[in-house]
Design an enzyme around this catalytic site. Structure first.
Site, PDB file in Angstrom:
ATOM      1  N   ASP A   1       0.830  -1.205   0.000  1.00  0.00           N
ATOM      2  CA  ASP A   1       0.000   0.000   0.000  1.00  0.00           C
ATOM      3  C   ASP A   1       0.865   1.257   0.000  1.00  0.00           C
ATOM      4  OD1 ASP A   1      -2.229   1.561   0.016  1.00  0.00           O
ATOM      5  OD2 ASP A   1      -3.008   0.869   1.931  1.00  0.00           O
TER       6      ASP A   1
ATOM      7  N   HIS B   1      -7.935  -1.138   8.654  1.00  0.00           N
ATOM      8  CA  HIS B   1      -6.876  -0.576   7.816  1.00  0.00           C
ATOM      9  C   HIS B   1      -7.114   0.927   7.710  1.00  0.00           C
ATOM     10  CE1 HIS B   1      -4.475  -0.754   3.891  1.00  0.00           C
ATOM     11  NE2 HIS B   1      -5.149   0.365   3.728  1.00  0.00           N
TER      12      HIS B   1
ATOM     13  N   HIS C   1      -5.866   4.977   7.099  1.00  0.00           N
ATOM     14  CA  HIS C   1      -4.914   5.968   6.587  1.00  0.00           C
ATOM     15  C   HIS C   1      -5.018   7.206   7.468  1.00  0.00           C
ATOM     16  CE1 HIS C   1      -3.661   4.284   2.575  1.00  0.00           C
ATOM     17  NE2 HIS C   1      -4.563   3.405   2.976  1.00  0.00           N
TER      18      HIS C   1
ATOM     19  N   CYS D   1      -0.185   9.858  -2.448  1.00  0.00           N
ATOM     20  CA  CYS D   1      -0.325   9.773  -3.895  1.00  0.00           C
ATOM     21  C   CYS D   1       0.161  11.072  -4.507  1.00  0.00           C
ATOM     22  CB  CYS D   1      -1.790   9.515  -4.253  1.00  0.00           C
ATOM     23  SG  CYS D   1      -2.018   9.444  -6.034  1.00  0.00           S
TER      24      CYS D   1
HETATM   25 ZN    ZN Z   1      -4.822   1.548   1.985  1.00  0.00          ZN
END
Ligand code: ZN
Ligand code: COA
Length: 296
Positions: free
Chosen positions: A15, A200, A202, A233
């Site tokens: 990831d 999970h 962020h 990103c």
């Molecule tokens: Zn992720």
């Protein structure tokens, strides 16, 4: 009461690196090998996706073939479909995560299918091999906004009926907050009180550790995290990586919760990750060191 131990899956190599400018295969191998020496028991090493969709993972087979597999460490691969599942099985993976987004728009952008179409494919995958199902955008979608926890719970009902024995919830773009974590987990737990669940997060909006703490209070004992907080990103302003592994470990150990991870070693790997990607990573524990580190 908090659990005695928590299982962390390190997802930085997948990831994290999929969202950084491409790094050489040898550096990926070095990073995964170093992670294997930290005591972490689970590493999501690669994904088998279309190389045009994610060029950063085009060398997945080579990475997997080149790493030194540490006994006792569980390595896994993420896949979006049957083809990816077959590639992972052919490469020799025995642990596979298949991803589907709770929101239709995100699933179409990510996987070029409706959520419904992906669930149909997941049903075929589960008929073939056991996989963990990761439900992305479980706490909100960057294109659709709020995602109804009932929709997430409905997807869990579907995949469990198809044979899934573990489910993960992805906060793909950092839209989770403690109150939303609670709502999703309670909605899912209503029908599946004993299903192993993994979260999970962020840290896009700074809520990741608060979300982890909330989940712990709800009895969750499995989390994804990425070393240094790798990820983000280059094309999405404000996007950040997963919650940093060493920040989670630092907090858990201070709470008396075992992770099996050597914090100092994980911080060293975070420093290595920073050199590999060539930019400062967001982890506060990497910057400042653990609270036990006294200035002399
Ligand atoms: Zn992720
Ligand atoms: N790995 C490599 N190639 C794949 C593949 C996979 N997992 N799945 C499909 N392909 C190939 C097919 O074999 C086909 O090849 P061909 O043209 O030589 O026959 C081609 O891709 C098109 O197949 P199709 O099923 O129509 O794929 P698509 O163009 O609709 O793309 C995905 C669908 C899922 C493959 C693509 O969107 C993808 O890889 N997404 C992943 C995104 C991601 O990783 N996001 C981050 C993680 S959450």
């Amino acid at each position: 009461m908090w659990p005695a131990s928590v299982s962390i899956r390190e997802v930085g190599p997948r990831d994290g690196l999929q969202n950084e400018a491409p790094v050489p295969t040898a550096d990926k191998v070095r990073l995964i090998n170093a992670l294997g020496q930290t005591g972490v028991k689970r590493i999501e090493a690669v994904s088998f996706v279309h190389p045009k969709a994610i060029p950063q993972m085009a060398d997945a087979d080579e990475v997997w073939a080149s790493i030194t597999k540490v006994p006792g460490v569980h390595y896994s691969a993420l896949v979006p479909n049957l083809k990816g599942t077959q590639r992972a099985l052919d490469a020799g993976f025995t642990e596979i995560e298949v991803v589907v987004s709770a929101s239709d728009t995100h699933n179409r952008r990510n996987i070029n299918r409706s959520t419904e179409e992906s669930l149909g494919e997941i049903s075929s995958i589960l008929a073939k091999t056991p996989v963990e199902v990761i439900i992305a955008t479980s706490f909100g979608c960057p294109y659709e906004g709020d995602v109804d926890p009932a929709r997430v719970a409905g997807i869990v009902d579907r995949v469990v009926a198809d044979g899934a024995q573990r489910v993960a919830f992805g906060d793909t773009t950092g839209m989770a907050t403690p109150v939303r974590v609670r709502k999703v987990i309670e909605a899912v737990r209503a029908n599946h009180p004993d299903l192993p669940l993994l979260l999970h997060f962020h840290n896009t909006r700074g809520t990741a550790l608060a979300n982890v703490l909330t989940a712990l209070d709800l009895g969750i004992t499995e989390f994804d995290a990425s070393v240094g907080g790798l990820g983000g990103c280059p094309y999405a302003p404000g996007a950040t990586g997963n919650v940093a592994t060493e920040e989670v470990v630092h907090m858990l150990h201070d709470m008396g919760i075992d992770t099996g991870i050597d914090l100092e070693k994980m911080i060293e790997v975070a420093a290595m990750a920073e050199k590999i990607v060539g930019r400062e990573l967001p982890s506060g524990v990497l910057r400042a060191g653990p609270r036990s580190r006294i200035i002399t």
